[in-house]
Design a protein around this motif. Structure first.
Motif, mmCIF file in Angstrom:
data_model
loop_
_atom_site.group_PDB
_atom_site.id
_atom_site.type_symbol
_atom_site.label_atom_id
_atom_site.label_comp_id
_atom_site.label_asym_id
_atom_site.label_seq_id
_atom_site.Cartn_x
_atom_site.Cartn_y
_atom_site.Cartn_z
ATOM 1 N N LEU A 191 -42.251 58.208 34.639
ATOM 2 C CA LEU A 191 -41.357 58.038 33.498
ATOM 3 C C LEU A 191 -41.217 59.301 32.656
ATOM 4 N N SER A 192 -41.824 60.393 33.108
ATOM 5 C CA SER A 192 -41.767 61.641 32.338
ATOM 6 C C SER A 192 -40.987 62.738 33.050
ATOM 7 N N ARG A 212 -32.354 56.414 27.046
ATOM 8 C CA ARG A 212 -32.661 56.792 25.655
ATOM 9 C C ARG A 212 -34.118 56.484 25.308
ATOM 10 N N ILE A 213 -34.637 55.362 25.835
ATOM 11 C CA ILE A 213 -36.042 55.008 25.582
ATOM 12 C C ILE A 213 -36.973 56.017 26.252
ATOM 13 N N ILE A 214 -36.654 56.388 27.509
ATOM 14 C CA ILE A 214 -37.468 57.357 28.233
ATOM 15 C C ILE A 214 -37.469 58.701 27.523
ATOM 16 N N GLN A 215 -36.328 59.090 26.945
ATOM 17 C CA GLN A 215 -36.214 60.379 26.265
ATOM 18 C C GLN A 215 -37.055 60.453 25.000
ATOM 19 N N LEU A 216 -37.536 59.299 24.508
ATOM 20 C CA LEU A 216 -38.416 59.285 23.339
ATOM 21 C C LEU A 216 -39.868 59.569 23.717
ATOM 22 N N ASN A 217 -40.144 59.608 25.011
ATOM 23 C CA ASN A 217 -41.479 59.904 25.514
ATOM 24 C C ASN A 217 -41.824 61.364 25.187
ATOM 25 N N ILE A 223 -41.687 68.418 28.969
ATOM 26 C CA ILE A 223 -41.311 68.841 30.319
ATOM 27 C C ILE A 223 -39.857 69.301 30.375
ATOM 28 N N GLU A 224 -38.958 68.513 29.790
ATOM 29 C CA GLU A 224 -37.549 68.908 29.785
ATOM 30 C C GLU A 224 -37.340 70.163 28.927
ATOM 31 N N GLY A 225 -38.180 70.329 27.915
ATOM 32 C CA GLY A 225 -38.099 71.532 27.096
ATOM 33 C C GLY A 225 -38.426 72.780 27.889
ATOM 34 N N TRP A 237 -33.294 73.111 19.221
ATOM 35 C CA TRP A 237 -32.624 72.459 18.097
ATOM 36 C C TRP A 237 -31.383 71.680 18.548
ATOM 37 N N GLU A 238 -30.931 71.919 19.766
ATOM 38 C CA GLU A 238 -29.821 71.133 20.297
ATOM 39 C C GLU A 238 -30.275 69.741 20.706
ATOM 40 N N ARG A 239 -31.579 69.543 20.820
ATOM 41 C CA ARG A 239 -32.144 68.210 21.021
ATOM 42 C C ARG A 239 -32.617 67.684 19.670
ATOM 43 N N GLY A 240 -31.717 67.639 18.716
ATOM 44 C CA GLY A 240 -32.068 67.341 17.326
ATOM 45 C C GLY A 240 -32.843 66.062 17.118
ATOM 46 N N SER A 241 -32.290 64.919 17.536
ATOM 47 C CA SER A 241 -32.945 63.632 17.296
ATOM 48 C C SER A 241 -34.259 63.528 18.059
ATOM 49 N N GLN A 242 -34.287 64.052 19.293
ATOM 50 C CA GLN A 242 -35.523 64.010 20.081
ATOM 51 C C GLN A 242 -36.606 64.875 19.447
ATOM 52 N N THR A 243 -36.212 66.024 18.913
ATOM 53 C CA THR A 243 -37.170 66.923 18.269
ATOM 54 C C THR A 243 -37.769 66.288 17.024
#
Length: 272
Positions: A191-192, A212-217, A223-225, A237-243
């Motif tokens: 899931l990561s 969207r739920i997985i992206q909150l992990n 890893i995606e970073g 900073w383009e991943r604003g909400s996730q950050t």
């Protein structure tokens, strides 16, 4: 917040002790093996070969991902995953394993998760070297995006420490927790996103919600970073909400973990 301040201060005041103990643990772990510390590199290298055969050549049929060979895309994720998973499990069990020794010596118990994280750096550095060589051979060139590697590295360490101080305390209080955590780590492997592209999943009902739920992990975020960094895809900073969500999770874990640690650490020996 006083608990958080005290725990963080103990890490800074005992950096030298953390480094010395971590080096000792590195040597002690493999001292009876003929290849010694080489296994810290050889063991993950064997696993990478297996994952590439199964997921790269089998499931993915050798196709490229994000414009790069699958092996490079996978190496970026799996290098971070090996370090994260081993540090989570090691930090979780660190106080339980060493509390007897700590009770006879004068240094704070809170540094033990940091010791375990530090001892995993040898393997991580070897894997990073392998990754850089693979990217060079695969035609991946450095760019300005690579500068944000330091940001995501800090994110990774912040997550591992805050989660480690919480897990190590709960493991002492509830021994079954460590076994449950091992099962959760196996699930998080899928899931990561270290070995398969979650965002490229086939269409099905509820896919957007699940994604969207997985992206909150937090592990997925790290890893995606790293992939955003090395594959020059986008800035953090383009991943604003996730950050924002990631750092909110870090703060919650650190506050909760520090509070539980300071509340129970005087009685750790009694619980064990």
């Amino acid at each position: 917040m006083n608990d958080v301040k005290l725990v963080l201060q103990e890490q800074l005041n005992n950096i030298g002790i953390i480094r010395r103990i971590s080096k000792y643990e590195e040597k002690a772990t493999y001292q009876s093996h003929y290849l010694g510390l080489v296994w810290q590199f050889l063991n993950p290298a064997i696993q990478i070969g297996i994952y590439y055969l199964v997921f790269g050549l089998g499931v993915n049929q050798g196709k490229s991902v994000d414009g790069v060979p699958f092996i490079i895309w996978m190496l970026i994720g799996i290098t971070a995953w090996f370090f994260i998973s081993s540090s989570i499990l090691g930090a979780s069990n660190s106080i339980y394993k060493q509390v007897g020794m700590v009770s006879k010596m004068k240094f704070p118990v809170s540094i033990l998760p940091s010791v375990n994280i530090s001892s995993n750096f040898v393997s991580y550095r070897s894997m990073m070297l392998l990754l850089l060589i693979a990217m060079f051979l695969g035609g991946v060139t450095p760019s300005l995006y690579w500068l944000q590697y330091f940001y995501y590295f800090i994110c990774m360490i912040a997550f591992l420490f805050s989660f480690g101080i919480l897990n190590s305390t709960i493991t002492v209080l509830i021994r079954d927790y460590h076994i449950m955590l091992q099962s959760i780590i196996r699930l998080l492997f899928y899931l990561s996103g270290p070995i398969w592209n979650i965002e490229a999943m086939g269409q099905f009902a509820g896919k957007d919600l699940i994604l969207r739920i997985i992206q909150l992990n937090p592990i997925y975020y790290v890893i995606e970073g790293f992939r955003d960094t090395f594959l020059s895809r986008q800035w953090f900073w383009e991943r604003g909400s996730q950050t924002i969500f990631f750092w909110l999770v870090i703060v919650i874990l650190l506050i909760l973990g520090s509070h539980l640690h300071m509340k129970f650490r005087a009685r750790f020996v009694d619980f064990i």
